[in-house]
Design a protein around this motif. Structure first.
Motif, PDB file in Angstrom:
ATOM      1  N   ALA A   1       0.824  -1.213   0.000  1.00 54.19           N
ATOM      2  CA  ALA A   1       0.000   0.000   0.000  1.00 54.19           C
ATOM      3  C   ALA A   1       0.856   1.260   0.000  1.00 54.19           C
ATOM      4  O   ALA A   1       0.535   2.253  -0.677  1.00 54.19           O
ATOM      5  CB  ALA A   1      -0.936  -0.013   1.210  1.00 54.19           C
ATOM      6  N   LEU A   2       1.971   1.238   0.733  1.00 52.98           N
ATOM      7  CA  LEU A   2       2.835   2.405   0.787  1.00 52.98           C
ATOM      8  C   LEU A   2       3.627   2.609  -0.502  1.00 52.98           C
ATOM      9  O   LEU A   2       3.923   3.753  -0.874  1.00 52.98           O
ATOM     10  CB  LEU A   2       3.772   2.310   1.992  1.00 52.98           C
ATOM     11  N   TRP A   3       3.980   1.521  -1.184  1.00 52.04           N
ATOM     12  CA  TRP A   3       4.583   1.673  -2.516  1.00 52.04           C
ATOM     13  C   TRP A   3       3.632   2.449  -3.425  1.00 52.04           C
ATOM     14  O   TRP A   3       4.045   3.367  -4.145  1.00 52.04           O
ATOM     15  CB  TRP A   3       4.885   0.312  -3.136  1.00 52.04           C
ATOM     16  N   GLU A   4       2.364   2.063  -3.403  1.00 53.07           N
ATOM     17  CA  GLU A   4       1.386   2.759  -4.230  1.00 53.07           C
ATOM     18  C   GLU A   4       1.271   4.232  -3.819  1.00 53.07           C
ATOM     19  O   GLU A   4       1.177   5.127  -4.672  1.00 53.07           O
ATOM     20  CB  GLU A   4       0.025   2.066  -4.115  1.00 53.07           C
ATOM     21  N   GLN A   5       1.282   4.472  -2.515  1.00 53.81           N
ATOM     22  CA  GLN A   5       1.147   5.850  -2.024  1.00 53.81           C
ATOM     23  C   GLN A   5       2.334   6.709  -2.448  1.00 53.81           C
ATOM     24  O   GLN A   5       2.158   7.860  -2.891  1.00 53.81           O
ATOM     25  CB  GLN A   5       1.017   5.855  -0.504  1.00 53.81           C
ATOM     26  N   LEU A   6       3.554   6.181  -2.312  1.00 52.94           N
ATOM     27  CA  LEU A   6       4.732   6.965  -2.683  1.00 52.94           C
ATOM     28  C   LEU A   6       4.742   7.273  -4.177  1.00 52.94           C
ATOM     29  O   LEU A   6       5.090   8.387  -4.587  1.00 52.94           O
ATOM     30  CB  LEU A   6       6.008   6.219  -2.275  1.00 52.94           C
ATOM     31  N   GLN A   7       4.338   6.310  -4.997  1.00 55.98           N
ATOM     32  CA  GLN A   7       4.265   6.561  -6.437  1.00 55.98           C
ATOM     33  C   GLN A   7       3.219   7.620  -6.758  1.00 55.98           C
ATOM     34  O   GLN A   7       3.441   8.494  -7.600  1.00 55.98           O
ATOM     35  CB  GLN A   7       3.955   5.263  -7.180  1.00 55.98           C
ATOM     36  N   GLU A   8       2.079   7.539  -6.081  1.00 55.19           N
ATOM     37  CA  GLU A   8       1.013   8.508  -6.329  1.00 55.19           C
ATOM     38  C   GLU A   8       1.439   9.916  -5.901  1.00 55.19           C
ATOM     39  O   GLU A   8       1.168  10.898  -6.600  1.00 55.19           O
ATOM     40  CB  GLU A   8      -0.265   8.087  -5.590  1.00 55.19           C
ATOM     41  N   GLU A   9       2.110  10.028  -4.752  1.00 49.34           N
ATOM     42  CA  GLU A   9       2.526  11.337  -4.257  1.00 49.34           C
ATOM     43  C   GLU A   9       3.592  11.986  -5.138  1.00 49.34           C
ATOM     44  O   GLU A   9       3.663  13.211  -5.235  1.00 49.34           O
ATOM     45  CB  GLU A   9       3.080  11.209  -2.830  1.00 49.34           C
ATOM     46  N   THR A  10       4.441  11.168  -5.760  1.00 48.61           N
ATOM     47  CA  THR A  10       5.597  11.704  -6.480  1.00 48.61           C
ATOM     48  C   THR A  10       5.456  11.645  -7.989  1.00 48.61           C
ATOM     49  O   THR A  10       6.238  12.288  -8.703  1.00 48.61           O
ATOM     50  CB  THR A  10       6.871  10.942  -6.077  1.00 48.61           C
ATOM     51  N   GLY A  11       4.521  10.844  -8.494  1.00 49.53           N
ATOM     52  CA  GLY A  11       4.373  10.701  -9.935  1.00 49.53           C
ATOM     53  C   GLY A  11       5.487   9.911 -10.594  1.00 49.53           C
ATOM     54  O   GLY A  11       5.663   9.993 -11.813  1.00 49.53           O
ATOM     55  N   ARG A  12       6.229   9.125  -9.827  1.00 45.51           N
ATOM     56  CA  ARG A  12       7.322   8.321 -10.376  1.00 45.51           C
ATOM     57  C   ARG A  12       6.964   6.850 -10.333  1.00 45.51           C
ATOM     58  O   ARG A  12       6.402   6.355  -9.339  1.00 45.51           O
ATOM     59  CB  ARG A  12       8.622   8.533  -9.577  1.00 45.51           C
ATOM     60  N   GLU A  13       7.315   6.130 -11.401  1.00 43.59           N
ATOM     61  CA  GLU A  13       7.133   4.677 -11.402  1.00 43.59           C
ATOM     62  C   GLU A  13       8.343   4.042 -10.721  1.00 43.59           C
ATOM     63  O   GLU A  13       9.419   3.952 -11.293  1.00 43.59           O
ATOM     64  CB  GLU A  13       6.997   4.122 -12.818  1.00 43.59           C
ATOM     65  N   LEU A  14       8.144   3.619  -9.500  1.00 43.92           N
ATOM     66  CA  LEU A  14       9.200   3.011  -8.708  1.00 43.92           C
ATOM     67  C   LEU A  14       9.128   1.498  -8.731  1.00 43.92           C
ATOM     68  O   LEU A  14      10.119   0.823  -8.416  1.00 43.92           O
ATOM     69  CB  LEU A  14       9.103   3.495  -7.260  1.00 43.92           C
ATOM     70  N   ARG A  15       7.975   0.967  -9.089  1.00 46.25           N
ATOM     71  CA  ARG A  15       7.729  -0.476  -9.039  1.00 46.25           C
ATOM     72  C   ARG A  15       6.839  -0.853 -10.201  1.00 46.25           C
ATOM     73  O   ARG A  15       5.932  -0.107 -10.575  1.00 46.25           O
ATOM     74  CB  ARG A  15       7.059  -0.812  -7.699  1.00 46.25           C
ATOM     75  N   ARG A  16       7.109  -2.015 -10.793  1.00 46.23           N
ATOM     76  CA  ARG A  16       6.252  -2.516 -11.862  1.00 46.23           C
ATOM     77  C   ARG A  16       5.882  -3.959 -11.534  1.00 46.23           C
ATOM     78  O   ARG A  16       6.745  -4.801 -11.285  1.00 46.23           O
ATOM     79  CB  ARG A  16       6.960  -2.448 -13.219  1.00 46.23           C
ATOM     80  N   LEU A  17       4.593  -4.255 -11.537  1.00 44.60           N
ATOM     81  CA  LEU A  17       4.113  -5.576 -11.149  1.00 44.60           C
ATOM     82  C   LEU A  17       3.988  -6.461 -12.384  1.00 44.60           C
ATOM     83  O   LEU A  17       3.050  -6.341 -13.165  1.00 44.60           O
ATOM     84  CB  LEU A  17       2.779  -5.451 -10.419  1.00 44.60           C
ATOM     85  N   THR A  18       4.957  -7.355 -12.540  1.00 44.34           N
ATOM     86  CA  THR A  18       4.974  -8.306 -13.651  1.00 44.34           C
ATOM     87  C   THR A  18       4.841  -9.748 -13.163  1.00 44.34           C
ATOM     88  O   THR A  18       4.893 -10.669 -13.969  1.00 44.34           O
ATOM     89  CB  THR A  18       6.284  -8.169 -14.437  1.00 44.34           C
TER      90      THR A  18
END
Length: 379
Positions: A72-89
């Motif tokens: 959940a926090l990975w999603e939050q950090l990406q949303e707050e910053t607009g950066r793709e930090l993680r990709r779910l493959t």
């Protein structure tokens, strides 16, 4: 004392420290970070372009609630910053059906109702022909999994903390952490500062920063190696997962984000100890590649046997492979996060949040008792 008034030092703004700074600043604490280099450097445990995120856990199913919190926090950090930090493959977890780690994965999936698919050897060979499958092998496809960009993540979390008011002293080595009445003193070459609490996330420098630590944390030298496949279409794309093999040699791999090579890494048993994290040997000898060549020949025949790139980094390991999370004995204002033993990065937002809980409230609602430093006699 309220979070808005509490001064908190973060010693080491890397994998865990950058996340702790973000979570502390988000809650209104006055945060000052110190790093001997700068957030996102490649000289410790956070380099190498990619790390695996997964929901299922080989080692202990008690990590799964923490992984869900991290997710959940990975999603939050990406949303707050607009950066793709993680990709779910996805992540393919492979090994002999009777191996204990495969049983633990299935246990964690069943206990926590994780999104997954079990593949027998025949299905595995058809769906993922790039792997050589042996008799008795099976696999679990963890669908809520993929890869993380470590250097970008650390820079992004640190920058987000600064946007929320944190101050980060780059290229500022902490020489001493001194518990004092009602607080903590942080000493650097530039002088001393006093704080209410310190979150100490020193990575492989844990024994330098805390030389009297009552638990042993071994600093190990790890190698990552990148290999080019002969059939790139079998490895790259949204539907091609990261992978982990449990036995007979524990290893992992990630198709690189650049779509050119596949990164391979090895388990703890194949790492060398390093006495001084400031003198890390970054030269990889030809004989150190033999185990990679054996793995490729046996399980990954599509990869060219000679690497195109090599990288050396460090990590801290405890004897039990469970990290140390909580206050130092006799110094409740010093919160330690160390010894993540090779499986910390995917959990880093959760541990950053837990560090903020411990620093500001003295306790965390997250289920971390099995990792706590309180009353712990072994590492």
């Amino acid at each position: 004392m309220s979070a808005a008034r509490k001064r908190v030092a973060v010693v080491g703004v890397g994998t865990m420290g950058s996340q702790a700074a973000w979570r502390l600043a988000a809650r209104g604490a006055e945060v000052v970070g110190y790093d001997r280099y700068a957030p996102g450097h490649d000289r410790s445990a956070a380099g190498g372009e990619s790390r695996i995120f997964r929901s299922a856990h080989f080692e202990d199913s008690r990590y799964v609630p923490l992984l869900k919190h991290a997710d959940a926090l990975w999603e939050q950090l990406q949303e707050e910053t607009g950066r793709e930090l993680r990709r779910l493959t996805g992540c393919l977890l492979m090994g002999p059906t009777e191996h204990q780690q495969m049983a633990t994965v299935l246990q964690s999936i069943a206990e926590h109702d994780l999104d997954h698919e079990v593949l027998d050897a025949e299905t595995l060979a058809k769906r993922f022909p790039q792997y050589h499958i042996e008799d008795g092998d099976a696999a679990v496809l963890d669908r809520r999994a993929g890869f993380i960009r470590p250097e970008l993540t650390i820079q992004t979390a640190a920058r987000r903390a600064e946007q929320q008011g944190a101050v980060i002293h780059r290229y500022s080595t902490v020489r001493e952490i001194v518990p004092a009445a009602g607080g903590v003193e942080i000493r650097t070459d530039s002088g001393s500062e006093r704080f209410d609490t310190a979150v100490v996330t020193p990575g492989p420098w844990v024994n330098d920063v805390l030389p009297d630590l009552p638990w042993e944390v071994e600093v190990r030298r790890l190698i990552s190696a990148w290999y080019v496949p002969t059939t790139p279409e079998a490895w790259f794309g949204e539907e091609h997962p990261a992978f982990i093999r449990t036995a007979p040699t524990h290893c992992y791999g990630l198709p690189s984000p650049d779509g050119i090579s596949v990164k391979l890494g090895l388990s703890r048993a194949l790492h060398r100890l390093t006495d001084d994290p400031n003198q890390l040997d970054r030269t990889v000898r030809p004989d150190e590649l033999e185990v990679f060549s054996e793995l490729i020949g046996r399980y990954l025949p599509d990869l060219h046997p000679d690497p195109t790139r090599l990288s050396v980094f460090m990590e801290g390991y405890t004897e039990s492979s469970r990290p140390l999370v909580g206050p130092l004995p006799g110094a409740e204002n010093v919160i330690l996060l160390a010894g993540f033993s090779g499986h910390g990065f995917k959990l880093s937002p959760a541990f950053g949040d837990i560090a903020a809980d411990l620093a500001l409230d003295g306790a965390s609602p997250q289920p971390v008792d099995f990792l706590s430093t309180i009353g712990r006699t072994e590492a």
